[in-house]
Design a protein around this motif. Structure first.
Motif, short mmCIF file in Angstrom:
data_model
loop_
_atom_site.label_atom_id
_atom_site.label_comp_id
_atom_site.label_asym_id
_atom_site.label_seq_id
_atom_site.Cartn_x
_atom_site.Cartn_y
_atom_site.Cartn_z
N ASP A 112 35.22 42.49 19.20
CA ASP A 112 33.51 42.92 19.16
C ASP A 112 33.30 41.76 17.67
O ASP A 112 32.56 42.50 16.41
CB ASP A 112 33.03 44.11 18.88
N ALA A 164 28.50 31.67 20.39
CA ALA A 164 28.06 32.73 21.39
C ALA A 164 28.95 32.85 22.68
O ALA A 164 29.10 33.37 23.44
CB ALA A 164 27.12 32.99 21.13
N LEU A 190 31.22 34.70 24.48
CA LEU A 190 31.10 35.79 25.54
C LEU A 190 32.30 35.05 26.93
O LEU A 190 32.65 36.49 27.63
CB LEU A 190 29.71 35.43 26.08
N GLU A 227 32.74 41.42 22.89
CA GLU A 227 31.53 41.89 22.95
C GLU A 227 31.01 40.97 22.09
O GLU A 227 31.15 41.87 20.79
CB GLU A 227 31.90 43.48 22.69
N VAL A 228 29.65 40.54 21.98
CA VAL A 228 28.74 39.68 20.59
C VAL A 228 27.97 40.80 20.23
O VAL A 228 27.10 41.11 21.34
CB VAL A 228 28.54 38.40 21.53
N THR A 229 27.68 40.76 19.28
CA THR A 229 26.47 41.48 18.30
C THR A 229 25.51 40.31 17.64
O THR A 229 26.60 39.26 16.98
CB THR A 229 26.97 42.35 17.48
N VAL A 230 24.58 39.57 17.78
CA VAL A 230 23.92 38.39 17.46
C VAL A 230 22.90 39.12 16.12
O VAL A 230 21.99 39.83 16.13
CB VAL A 230 23.47 37.17 18.28
N ALA A 289 24.77 38.45 25.04
CA ALA A 289 24.79 38.35 23.86
C ALA A 289 23.99 40.51 23.27
O ALA A 289 22.82 40.31 23.63
CB ALA A 289 24.54 38.01 22.29
#
Lengths: 245, 303
Positions: free
Chosen positions: A101, A118, A122, A127-130, A151
Motif C-alpha cells: 500500500d 500510479a 495499480l 493499493e495506492v494513496t495519492v 487511486a
C-alpha cells in the motif's frame, strides 16, 4: 536515451500557467516512471528538462509550468508542430519497491511524474494513496485523473479552499508501505521528517546543463558522495539524500 | 577523398575533432551512444591532485546562443582517474586521450602531471591555467605571464609528453601569455577557455549561479575564439588546439583557417550528445564545397 523529432498531438492549459502537452514519436527509450525528457526550443541554447507524466508505445505526455521565456514560447506552440527532444533520461521510481500500500505525494508541478507511477502500481495490484498538495483551488490539476485510475486521492490546499487545509504532511495516512514523492524541497524535507522508518524515493529538481550526465552541472552531495541529479537521479532513495548539508 | 588527418606534436590524429574538457566526462557516457573511436581524441574532465566536489548549485545558466557554467572543477582526483577512470576508458577508447590537468599551486600542477606522465593512454597533457570557477587557482596563473611560465616549466620538467597550455580569454592581450608559455617550453597552445560571465534572475534579483559568475561558452563566443586563435598563430610558432563556440563543420574549418591544427568541441556536446559524430559526418561535404582536399593544407590559411 534517444534523440528524436516529436509531433505535438495535444496541448492545452490545465490551470492559468500549467499546460499539458502530448508528443507523438519514438518512446522506446522510456523505461521507468519518473524519467524526464529534454526539449530543444528554437532560439534557446539549452534544452528544457521536463518530467514525463505518462507514456505508452507511441506518445509521451508532459505537464509543465510556464516559469520563464523558454516555457512561455513552448506554451504558444500548436498541435501539429514538432519538437526536438532527448527522451528516456535519468533514473526514475522503482515500482518493485512499493510494498502493498504505497503512498504517492506530489506538490504543485511535482505531481505529474507520479501519474504513470500510479498507473503501474495499480496495474500491479497495489493499493495506492495519492496526496496532491497545492496552494489554492485554482492551482489544482489531475486530482480527477488519479481518481479515475482507481487511486485513493487526498487533496490539500494551503488556504483550505479545497480538501484538507494545510500541507501534504497534514494528510498522511496512518500506515503505508513506501513513499514516493516529487515537489519543492521544503515539502520533501518536511515529508522526510514525517516518514521516518518507512522507505521511500524522492524526485529532485536542479538546473541542468546537458541532462545526461556529462557536464556535472547538477551535482548534489549525498551520504554516498556526489551524485548527478540528471543521470543518477532525478529519483533518489530518500535515505541517501544529505538533509543536513 | 577528403583527408582529415592532422598531427599534434608528433601525435597523428585521424581527424581534428576533440571533445573539450568538461563536456565529455571521462568518455563513457558518450561511448554508450556512439563509437567514440571515430574522434581524433578527447580531452577528459579537468583533473586535480585532490578530489573536488566543486561549487554549490545552481551551476548552470542559459545565455543568448550560449551558457554559463560554474561547476568548479568537480573531479575524483588524479589517483582515482589513473586507477579507475583510465582502465574503464581503455575498454571503449583505443586512441590516445588528452589529459586536462588543473591545479592551485605550481607544485600541484607538477605533481599531477608527474603522475599522469606514466600513463600510456595519455597522448597530450593540456594544462588548464584558465578555469574561471575556482578561487585562488587556475585563472590567476593563466592571466599572468610569470604564472604561466612557472607552471609550464615545472610541468615540462616532470613529463616527456607534449604539454599544451590552455589559455584564458579573460585578458586584455592574449599574445604575451601565449609567448610566455612558448618561451617556457610548451609544445602547443590550447585556447580559449570560457569567458567570465554572469546572469541575474529577475524574480529573485540575484545572480542565477550560486558562485555568482561562471564561464561563458557556446556559439556566442566563436568570434572571440577565432580572433584569439588568429592572434596567437601570428605570435608563436607552436601548434594550436582551437576551441570556443564550435558547433558545425563550417566552424571547424573557420577555426583551422584562423590557425588551429585541431579543434575542440565543447558546449555543443551538451545540447546534442551526437554533435561530434554529426560534425565529422558533414566535414567531407563541406570541405568539397570549399575546394579543400586536405585539412592540413588549410591550417592558418586566413593569414
Amino acid at each position: 536515451m534517444k534523440q528524436g523529432i516529436y509531433t505535438i498531438v495535444g496541448h492545452e492549459p490545465l490551470t492559468k500557467d500549467v499546460y499539458r502537452m502530448v508528443l507523438s514519436g519514438d518512446t522506446s527509450a522510456m523505461t521507468m516512471p519518473g524519467q524526464f525528457i529534454e526539449i530543444g526550443l528554437p532560439g534557446f541554447f539549452l534544452r528544457r528538462p521536463i518530467s514525463v507524466c505518462d507514456y505508452d508505445e507511441s506518445t509521451i505526455t508532459i505537464i509543465y509550468k510556464v516559469v520563464g521565456q523558454g516555457t512561455d514560447v513552448m506554451s504558444k506552440m500548436q498541435k501539429g508542430e514538432t519538437l526536438d527532444a532527448l527522451v528516456g533520461l535519468g533514473h526514475g521510481f522503482e515500482v518493485e519497491r512499493s510494498g502493498d500500500d504505497p503512498l504517492l505525494v506530489g506538490g504543485g508541478v511535482g505531481v505529474p511524474p507520479l501519474y504513470h507511477l500510479a498507473k503501474r502500481l495499480l496495474a500491479a495490484g497495489r493499493e495506492v494513496t495519492v496526496i496532491l498538495g497545492f496552494n489554492r483551488a485554482a492551482e489544482i490539476f489531475y486530482a480527477d485523473e488519479f481518481e479515475r485510475l482507481g487511486a485513493r486521492v487526498v487533496v490539500t490546499t494551503v488556504d483550505g479552499s479545497v480538501g484538507v487545509k494545510g500541507f501534504v504532511t497534514d494528510a498522511l495516512p496512518e500506515k503505508f508501505s513506501h513513499v514516493y514523492s516529487c515537489g519543492p524541497m521544503p515539502m520533501l524535507r518536511a515529508l522526510y521528517g514525517a516518514t521516518q522508518g518507512v522507505g521511500g524515493e524522492f524526485s529532485l529538481e536542479e538546473r541542468m546543463g546537458c541532462g545526461f550526465g556529462a557536464c556535472m552541472g547538477c551535482s548534489i552531495m549525498t551520504k554516498n558522495g556526489s551524485r548527478r541529479v540528471c543521470k543518477d537521479g532525478p529519483v533518489f532513495d530518500k535515505e541517501v539524500l544529505a538533509w543536513q548539508i | 577523398m577528403a583527408d582529415l588527418k592532422v598531427t599534434l606534436s608528433g601525435l597523428e590524429l585521424d581527424n581534428p575533432i576533440i571533445p573539450a574538457s568538461g563536456t565529455f566526462g571521462y568518455g563513457y557516457e558518450f561511448a554508450e551512444l556512439y563509437d567514440i573511436n571515430i574522434l581524433g581524441s578527447f580531452s577528459f574532465k579537468g583533473t586535480t591532485l585532490e578530489p573536488r566536489f566543486g561549487n554549490p548549485t545552481p551551476r548552470i545558466a542559459e545565455t543568448p546562443s550560449g551558457m554559463i557554467n560554474a561547476v568548479g572543477m568537480q573531479n575524483p582526483g588524479i589517483d582515482r582517474v589513473i586507477s579507475e577512470e583510465l582502465p574503464r576508458l581503455k575498454k571503449c577508447f583505443h586512441k590516445k586521450v588528452v589529459a586536462n590537468i588543473g591545479g592551485f599551486s605550481v607544485e600541484e600542477y607538477a605533481e599531477c602531471c608527474a603522475r599522469i606522465d606514466r600513463e600510456e593512454q595519455v597522448g597530450i597533457i593540456e594544462v588548464n591555467v584558465s578555469c574561471p570557477n575556482v578561487h585562488n587557482g587556475c585563472m590567476s596563473f593563466g592571466t599572468d605571464p610569470l604564472g604561466i611560465s612557472a607552471v609550464t616549466k615545472a610541468v615540462k620538467a616532470v613529463t616527456k609528453k607534449p604539454v599544451y597550455v590552455k589559455l584564458s580569454p579573460n585578458v586584455t592581450d592574449i599574445v604575451p601569455l601565449a609567448a610566455a608559455a612558448a618561451e617556457a617550453g610548451a609544445d602547443g597552445i590550447s585556447l580559449i577557455n570560457t569567458l567570465l560571465g554572469m546572469r541575474i534572475d529577475l524574480r529573485t534579483k540575484k545572480p542565477v549561479i550560486a558562485n555568482r559568475m561562471g564561464g561563458f561558452s557556446g556559439s556566442a563566443i566563436l568570434p572571440v575564439a577565432l580572433r584569439m586563435v588568429y592572434q596567437v598563430y601570428e605570435a608563436v610558432k607552436l601548434p594550436i588546439i582551437g576551441m570556443g563556440g564550435v558547433t558545425s563543420a563550417r566552424d571547424v574549418i573557420e577555426m583551422m583557417l584562423a590557425g588551429a591544427t585541431a579543434v575542440e568541441v565543447g558546449a555543443a556536446n551538451l545540447i546534442d550528445p551526437w554533435a561530434c559524430p554529426k560534425i565529422l559526418a558533414e566535414l567531407p561535404a563541406v570541405m568539397e564545397q570549399y575546394g579543400i582536399t586536405s585539412l592540413r593544407d588549410i591550417i592558418g590559411g586566413a593569414h
